[in-house]
Design a protein around this motif. Structure first.
Motif, short mmCIF file in Angstrom:
data_model
loop_
_atom_site.label_atom_id
_atom_site.label_comp_id
_atom_site.label_asym_id
_atom_site.label_seq_id
_atom_site.Cartn_x
_atom_site.Cartn_y
_atom_site.Cartn_z
N ASN A 227 -3.30 12.28 -2.02
CA ASN A 227 -2.45 11.10 -1.94
C ASN A 227 -1.48 11.16 -0.75
O ASN A 227 -1.01 10.12 -0.29
N ILE A 228 -1.17 12.36 -0.26
CA ILE A 228 -0.18 12.49 0.81
C ILE A 228 -0.66 11.84 2.11
O ILE A 228 0.07 11.03 2.70
N PRO A 229 -1.88 12.13 2.62
CA PRO A 229 -2.32 11.41 3.82
C PRO A 229 -2.49 9.92 3.58
O PRO A 229 -2.33 9.12 4.51
N ILE A 230 -2.79 9.53 2.34
CA ILE A 230 -2.88 8.09 2.03
C ILE A 230 -1.51 7.44 2.21
O ILE A 230 -1.40 6.34 2.78
N ILE A 231 -0.46 8.10 1.72
CA ILE A 231 0.90 7.56 1.90
C ILE A 231 1.21 7.41 3.39
O ILE A 231 1.69 6.37 3.84
N SER B 182 -1.19 4.79 5.18
CA SER B 182 -1.44 3.52 4.48
C SER B 182 -1.05 2.31 5.33
O SER B 182 -1.72 1.27 5.28
N VAL B 183 0.04 2.42 6.09
CA VAL B 183 0.48 1.28 6.90
C VAL B 183 -0.47 1.03 8.08
O VAL B 183 -0.44 -0.04 8.68
N GLU B 184 -1.30 2.03 8.42
CA GLU B 184 -2.27 1.86 9.50
C GLU B 184 -3.62 1.41 8.96
O GLU B 184 -4.35 0.66 9.63
N HIS C 55 5.39 -2.85 4.73
CA HIS C 55 6.20 -1.70 5.14
C HIS C 55 6.00 -1.43 6.62
O HIS C 55 4.88 -1.41 7.12
N GLN C 56 7.10 -1.22 7.32
CA GLN C 56 6.99 -0.97 8.76
C GLN C 56 6.35 0.40 9.03
O GLN C 56 6.49 1.32 8.22
N PRO C 57 5.65 0.54 10.15
CA PRO C 57 5.06 1.85 10.52
C PRO C 57 6.15 2.88 10.76
O PRO C 57 7.33 2.56 10.88
N ALA C 58 5.73 4.14 10.87
CA ALA C 58 6.69 5.22 11.11
C ALA C 58 7.40 5.01 12.44
O ALA C 58 6.77 4.71 13.46
N ALA D 164 0.82 -1.21 0.00
CA ALA D 164 0.00 0.00 0.00
C ALA D 164 0.85 1.26 0.00
O ALA D 164 0.60 2.19 -0.77
N ARG D 165 1.87 1.32 0.86
CA ARG D 165 2.69 2.52 0.92
C ARG D 165 3.54 2.67 -0.32
O ARG D 165 3.65 3.77 -0.88
N ILE D 166 4.17 1.60 -0.77
CA ILE D 166 5.04 1.69 -1.94
C ILE D 166 4.23 2.10 -3.17
O ILE D 166 4.67 2.92 -3.98
N THR D 167 3.05 1.52 -3.31
CA THR D 167 2.20 1.85 -4.46
C THR D 167 1.78 3.32 -4.42
O THR D 167 1.78 4.01 -5.45
N SER D 168 1.42 3.83 -3.25
CA SER D 168 1.01 5.23 -3.15
C SER D 168 2.18 6.17 -3.38
O SER D 168 2.00 7.27 -3.92
N VAL D 169 3.39 5.77 -3.01
CA VAL D 169 4.58 6.58 -3.32
C VAL D 169 4.84 6.57 -4.83
O VAL D 169 5.24 7.58 -5.41
N LEU D 170 4.60 5.42 -5.47
CA LEU D 170 4.73 5.37 -6.92
C LEU D 170 3.73 6.31 -7.59
O LEU D 170 4.06 6.98 -8.58
#
Length: 257
Positions: free
Chosen positions: A171-175, A178-180, A186-189, A129-135
């Motif tokens: 897209n920024i809040p989604i990035i 996304s891990v939550e 992807h590990q959380p912040a 989810a995070r990698i895709t949203s960064v893409l």
């Protein structure tokens, strides 16, 4: 009224060009020292992570690149809103120059993330989810760059890019979340502004140095390229011609000396 006068002063290409020149060394030098020093500190002196070993050290480039790429997009979207609402041409210039810088940082984030993912997950890429949203963030930056080049009329290009930048800001809040919100490899912040951070202080200090350095270098690049954009757009104005003519004798004298 005083606040609005300050706001409109920042929107003046002439005032911005003159003032920003004084800021450049104060951003570039500390930025380089912090980023390079933090990388050396993190790569050579921080002990290995008990789970990831030495592969965790990619965070000293990956995390600053990802964080500043997201911050740069929000900065660009803010400039887009300012341009649409107040028709400030300086905001359109800033929006234009931020896009390639943000795209480069996002690409660096994706590449370093892949380098970290191979030893950690056993693969260079997953549709996480995070990698895709960064893409998607990377494609948004590329879309804004392409829109700027697609229009011959600068004002039309700025309006189209501003709309895309503002819409893409969702897209920024989604990035970030996304891990939550979804299952994610992807590990959380690790750094949290609310609550306790999960990263050890010995790892956090050099990371904060590289993160601060990256933000300063981003600011330096934005000022540098915005000044170049001002020269390109305002080259026929009297104030810029007078300024360049005033600076030229001093440059010639220095070369002669």
């Amino acid at each position: 009224m005083a606040n609005w006068a300050w706001f409109h002063k920042w929107g003046s290409p002439r005032w911005f060009y003159q003032f920003s020149g004084r800021l450049l060394p104060w951003l570039a030098v500390p930025g380089l020292l912090l980023f390079i020093g933090g990388c050396v500190w993190g790569l050579l002196f921080v002990p290995p992570d008990f789970k990831q070993g030495n592969s965790f050290r990619i965070i000293y480039v990956h995390v600053p690149a990802a964080a500043v790429a997201m911050g740069a997009y929000m900065f660009m979207a803010t400039a887009a809103a300012v341009h649409l609402i107040w028709r400030m041409k300086l905001a359109a210039m800033v929006m234009k120059v931020v896009a390639p810088i943000g795209a480069s940082l996002t690409f660096l984030s994706l590449v370093t993330g892949a380098v970290w993912g191979k030893p950690t997950w056993g693969t260079w890429w997953v549709w996480d989810a995070r990698i895709t949203s960064v893409l998607i963030l990377f494609f948004l930056y590329l879309g804004i760059i392409a829109l700027h080049q697609a229009f011959e009329n600068r004002e039309a290009a700025a309006k189209a890019c501003a709309v895309l930048a503002i819409v893409g800001a969702v897209n920024i809040p989604i990035i970030y979340w996304s891990v939550e919100w979804w299952y994610s490899l992807h590990q959380p912040a690790s750094i949290k502004f609310i609550g306790e951070s999960t990263i050890h202080p010995t790892m956090l200090r050099p990371l904060m140095a590289t993160l601060s350095g990256m933000y300063l270098l981003f600011g330096w690049l934005v000022l540098l390229y915005t000044r170049a954009e001002i020269i390109d757009r305002e080259r026929n104005t009297r104030w810029l011609q007078d300024m360049l003519l005033t600076d030229r004798p001093a440059d010639s004298a220095e070369r002669g000396a």
